[in-house]
Design a protein around this motif. Structure first.
Motif, PDB file in Angstrom:
ATOM      1  N   SER A  90       0.845  -1.197   0.000  1.00  0.00           N
ATOM      2  CA  SER A  90       0.000   0.000   0.000  1.00  0.00           C
ATOM      3  C   SER A  90       0.876   1.241   0.000  1.00  0.00           C
ATOM      4  CB  SER A  90      -0.870   0.010   1.258  1.00  0.00           C
ATOM      5  OG  SER A  90      -0.040   0.193   2.394  1.00  0.00           O
ATOM      6  N   GLY A  91       0.201   2.381  -0.152  1.00  0.00           N
ATOM      7  CA  GLY A  91       0.927   3.645  -0.200  1.00  0.00           C
ATOM      8  C   GLY A  91       1.561   3.991   1.136  1.00  0.00           C
ATOM      9  N   ALA A  92       0.798   3.826   2.210  1.00  0.00           N
ATOM     10  CA  ALA A  92       1.325   4.175   3.530  1.00  0.00           C
ATOM     11  C   ALA A  92       2.567   3.338   3.838  1.00  0.00           C
ATOM     12  CB  ALA A  92       0.261   3.948   4.595  1.00  0.00           C
ATOM     13  N   VAL A  95       5.524   4.718   1.900  1.00  0.00           N
ATOM     14  CA  VAL A  95       6.101   5.938   2.481  1.00  0.00           C
ATOM     15  C   VAL A  95       6.836   5.600   3.776  1.00  0.00           C
ATOM     16  CG1 VAL A  95       5.641   8.258   3.344  1.00  0.00           C
ATOM     17  CG2 VAL A  95       4.322   7.386   1.423  1.00  0.00           C
ATOM     18  N   PHE A 124      -0.392  14.492   2.437  1.00  0.00           N
ATOM     19  CA  PHE A 124      -1.009  13.257   2.909  1.00  0.00           C
ATOM     20  C   PHE A 124      -0.076  12.115   2.523  1.00  0.00           C
ATOM     21  CE2 PHE A 124      -3.615   9.455   2.700  1.00  0.00           C
ATOM     22  CZ  PHE A 124      -4.264   9.517   3.932  1.00  0.00           C
ATOM     23  N   HIS A 125       0.321  11.336   3.537  1.00  0.00           N
ATOM     24  CA  HIS A 125       1.248  10.242   3.267  1.00  0.00           C
ATOM     25  C   HIS A 125       0.716   8.886   3.713  1.00  0.00           C
ATOM     26  CE1 HIS A 125       4.246  13.077   1.911  1.00  0.00           C
ATOM     27  NE2 HIS A 125       4.239  13.726   3.063  1.00  0.00           N
ATOM     28  N   GLY A 126      -0.521   8.848   4.222  1.00  0.00           N
ATOM     29  CA  GLY A 126      -1.082   7.566   4.646  1.00  0.00           C
ATOM     30  C   GLY A 126      -1.540   7.616   6.092  1.00  0.00           C
ATOM     31  N   GLU A 176       5.225  15.245  -1.836  1.00  0.00           N
ATOM     32  CA  GLU A 176       4.489  14.783  -3.021  1.00  0.00           C
ATOM     33  C   GLU A 176       4.669  15.871  -4.083  1.00  0.00           C
ATOM     34  OE1 GLU A 176       0.141  14.161  -1.639  1.00  0.00           O
ATOM     35  OE2 GLU A 176       1.211  15.120  -0.016  1.00  0.00           O
ATOM     36  N   GLU A 181      -4.384  14.569  -1.997  1.00  0.00           N
ATOM     37  CA  GLU A 181      -5.448  14.684  -0.995  1.00  0.00           C
ATOM     38  C   GLU A 181      -5.553  16.121  -0.475  1.00  0.00           C
ATOM     39  OE1 GLU A 181      -6.197  10.835  -1.532  1.00  0.00           O
ATOM     40  OE2 GLU A 181      -7.319  11.915   0.006  1.00  0.00           O
ATOM     41  N   ASP A 209       7.056  11.167  -2.457  1.00  0.00           N
ATOM     42  CA  ASP A 209       5.854  10.338  -2.335  1.00  0.00           C
ATOM     43  C   ASP A 209       5.109  10.471  -3.653  1.00  0.00           C
ATOM     44  OD1 ASP A 209       3.363   9.290  -1.950  1.00  0.00           O
ATOM     45  OD2 ASP A 209       3.028  10.213   0.007  1.00  0.00           O
ATOM     46  N   VAL A 211       2.941   8.214  -4.652  1.00  0.00           N
ATOM     47  CA  VAL A 211       1.864   7.233  -4.528  1.00  0.00           C
ATOM     48  C   VAL A 211       0.680   7.637  -5.418  1.00  0.00           C
ATOM     49  CG1 VAL A 211       0.113   6.355  -2.906  1.00  0.00           C
ATOM     50  CG2 VAL A 211       2.535   6.381  -2.256  1.00  0.00           C
ATOM     51  N   GLN A 212       0.361   8.915  -5.435  1.00  0.00           N
ATOM     52  CA  GLN A 212      -0.778   9.374  -6.243  1.00  0.00           C
ATOM     53  C   GLN A 212      -0.343   9.907  -7.612  1.00  0.00           C
ATOM     54  OE1 GLN A 212      -4.856  11.958  -5.571  1.00  0.00           O
ATOM     55  NE2 GLN A 212      -3.802  11.035  -3.910  1.00  0.00           N
ATOM     56  N   LYS A 238      -0.929   2.811  -5.388  1.00  0.00           N
ATOM     57  CA  LYS A 238      -2.111   3.170  -6.178  1.00  0.00           C
ATOM     58  C   LYS A 238      -2.072   2.615  -7.611  1.00  0.00           C
ATOM     59  CE  LYS A 238      -3.776   7.182  -3.576  1.00  0.00           C
ATOM     60  NZ  LYS A 238      -5.143   6.855  -3.236  1.00  0.00           N
TER      61      LYS A 238
HETATM   62  N1  PLP Z   1       0.666   8.997  -0.177  1.00  0.00           N
HETATM   63  C1  PLP Z   1      -0.155   9.677  -0.987  1.00  0.00           C
HETATM   64  C2  PLP Z   1       0.374  10.817  -1.773  1.00  0.00           C
HETATM   65  C3  PLP Z   1      -1.490   9.298  -1.091  1.00  0.00           C
HETATM   66  O1  PLP Z   1      -2.312   9.979  -1.896  1.00  0.00           O
HETATM   67  C4  PLP Z   1      -1.958   8.194  -0.355  1.00  0.00           C
HETATM   68  C5  PLP Z   1      -3.378   7.777  -0.418  1.00  0.00           C
HETATM   69  O2  PLP Z   1      -4.248   8.512  -0.745  1.00  0.00           O
HETATM   70  C6  PLP Z   1      -1.058   7.525   0.475  1.00  0.00           C
HETATM   71  C7  PLP Z   1       0.252   7.941   0.527  1.00  0.00           C
HETATM   72  C8  PLP Z   1      -1.503   6.332   1.283  1.00  0.00           C
HETATM   73  O3  PLP Z   1      -1.781   5.280   0.453  1.00  0.00           O
HETATM   74  P1  PLP Z   1      -2.627   4.010   0.990  1.00  0.00           P
HETATM   75  O4  PLP Z   1      -4.004   4.494   1.234  1.00  0.00           O
HETATM   76  O5  PLP Z   1      -2.499   3.016  -0.114  1.00  0.00           O
HETATM   77  O6  PLP Z   1      -1.952   3.568   2.238  1.00  0.00           O
END
Ligand code: PLP
Length: 390
Positions: A90-92, A95, A124-126, A176, A181, A209, A211-212, A238
């Protein structure tokens, strides 16, 4: 648990950019499951990859070499700055892993005091304890006990404040390229380049980050490419799995030098099913012309959204974003929830975000026609909101 304020819709099927509800209604999905379904729903190549792998092998654990991980790592290292990859789910987690890589790097470099990470307000990092602390959003930290130590926060774009925070215990800068978010707020290419320079000058690691923003979302494979820089460490998730839960931490060999056997791990990370899908996602997105087509469609979407802003000047303050990660910052008289609801009524799915904005994040495979259809539906939704307000 009651952690989600869910909308009362159940989707039972997906086809490309479309989701079909249990009542048989078709919705245009311009939320992509919050930037996850990069290739839309039920993409034939992803379905085939998952089915084929499902018949062969699901899980073996990281006690053994995993063929799919080696394939995906080879692709990621060929396509990016990275020399090494750690797979997670997952994203969290990605990170969180990136933070660990950065701290461990200084630890094995003889500077164990270098643990602090500079991060940006609105990020937002999770939802793990460390990633919540990294973002520093009080609303999400409230009631969850002591905040993980070691994060300093500055306003996005304030380079002087970043520089002022750098000290002998600073390990890294985390950001990011576009705060998703947080309201689709972009850092300028110039700012990103300056942050890269600051990291180089002070011996810090740049941790992105993505992730998005990653895996084609902005029209490049990774958003940092627009600024002509590379990070030392990067978190992805993601869109990487196209809907199958997977994430990864990418790093240069130097940054990852402390990640020796036993320092980190994940039971499911790099699971063969996830790797089969992620490998195919990367193949599709890096096909010649794919990202160029995303850029062309993005231009079309941006023009459409600018048109909406002119048409609905009383509701829309600003069009934001890059590629197919776009947002509308709304006037303070309306809320994202109102616009999301009105869009749903027009059978269009979009996603709320911070800073009083909504995100329009279509699958990367959306056609020009679908983009046009989405913009028209959003226009009708804004007309609805205006009508309700008058
Ligand atoms: N980092 C960013 C930039 C995100 O947008 C998100 C989720 O929205 C996350 C981390 C966390 O990802 P996850 O929900 O898969 O843990």
């Amino acid at each position: 648990m009651g952690t989600y304020a869910r909308q009362d819709i159940v989707f039972v099927r997906g086809e490309g950019c479309w989701l079909i509800s249990e009542g048989g209604e078709r919705y245009l999905d311009f939320g992509s499951g919050v930037a996850v379904n990069a290739l839309g729903h039920a993409h034939p190549k992803l379905v085939e990859a998952l089915k084929t792998q499902a018949e062969k092998l699901w899980h073996t654990s990281n006690l053994y070499r995993v063929e799919g991980q080696e394939t995906v790592a080879e692709k990621l290292t060929r396509l990016t700055f990275a020399d090494q990859v750690f797979f997670c789910n997952s994203g969290a987690e990605a990170v969180e892993g990136a933070i660990k890589v950065a701290r461990r790097y200084h630890y094995v470099s003889g500077a164990p005091e270098r643990q602090r990470i500079i991060a940006f307000r609105g990020a937002f990092h999770g939802r793990t304890l460390a990633t919540l602390a990294a973002a520093g959003n009080e609303k999400y930290l409230e009631g969850f006990g002591p905040t993980a130590e070691g994060f300093d926060h500055v306003e996005p774009g304030d380079l002087e404040a970043v520089e002022a925070l750098i000290g002998p215990t600073t390990a890294a800068i985390l950001l990011e390229p576009i705060q998703g978010e947080g309201g689709v707020r972009s850092f300028s290419a110039e700012f990103l380049r300056s942050v890269r320079e600051l990291c180089d000058t002070h011996g810090l690691l740049l941790v992105l980050d993505e992730v998005q923003t990653g895996v084609g979302r902005t029209g490049k494979l990774f958003a940092h490419e627009w600024a002509g820089i590379t990070p030392d460490v990067m978190a992805i998730a993601k869109g990487f799995g196209g809907g199958f839960p997977t994430g990864a931490v990418l790093a240069t060999a130097e940054a990852a030098k402390g990640m020796t056997p036993g320092t980190h791990g994940s039971t499911f990370g790099g699971n063969p099913l996830a790797m089969a899908v992620a490998s195919t996602v990367l193949d599709v997105i890096t096909e010649p012309g794919f990202l160029e087509a995303v850029q062309t469609k993005a231009l079309h979407l941006k023009q459409g959204l600018e048109g909406l802003k002119d048409q609905h000047a009383g509701l829309v303050e600003e069009v934001r974003g890059a590629g197919l990660l776009t947002g509308l910052k709304l006037k303070s008289t309306i809320t994202p929830a109102q616009v999301v609801k009105a869009a749903n009524e027009e059978k269009l799915l979009i996603v709320g975000a911070g800073d009083n904005s909504v995100r329009i994040i279509p699958p990367l495979i959306a056609t020009e026609e679908e983009i046009g259809e989405g913009v028209r539906a959003l226009s009708r939704a804004l007309t609805r909101v205006a009508r309700e307000m008058s």
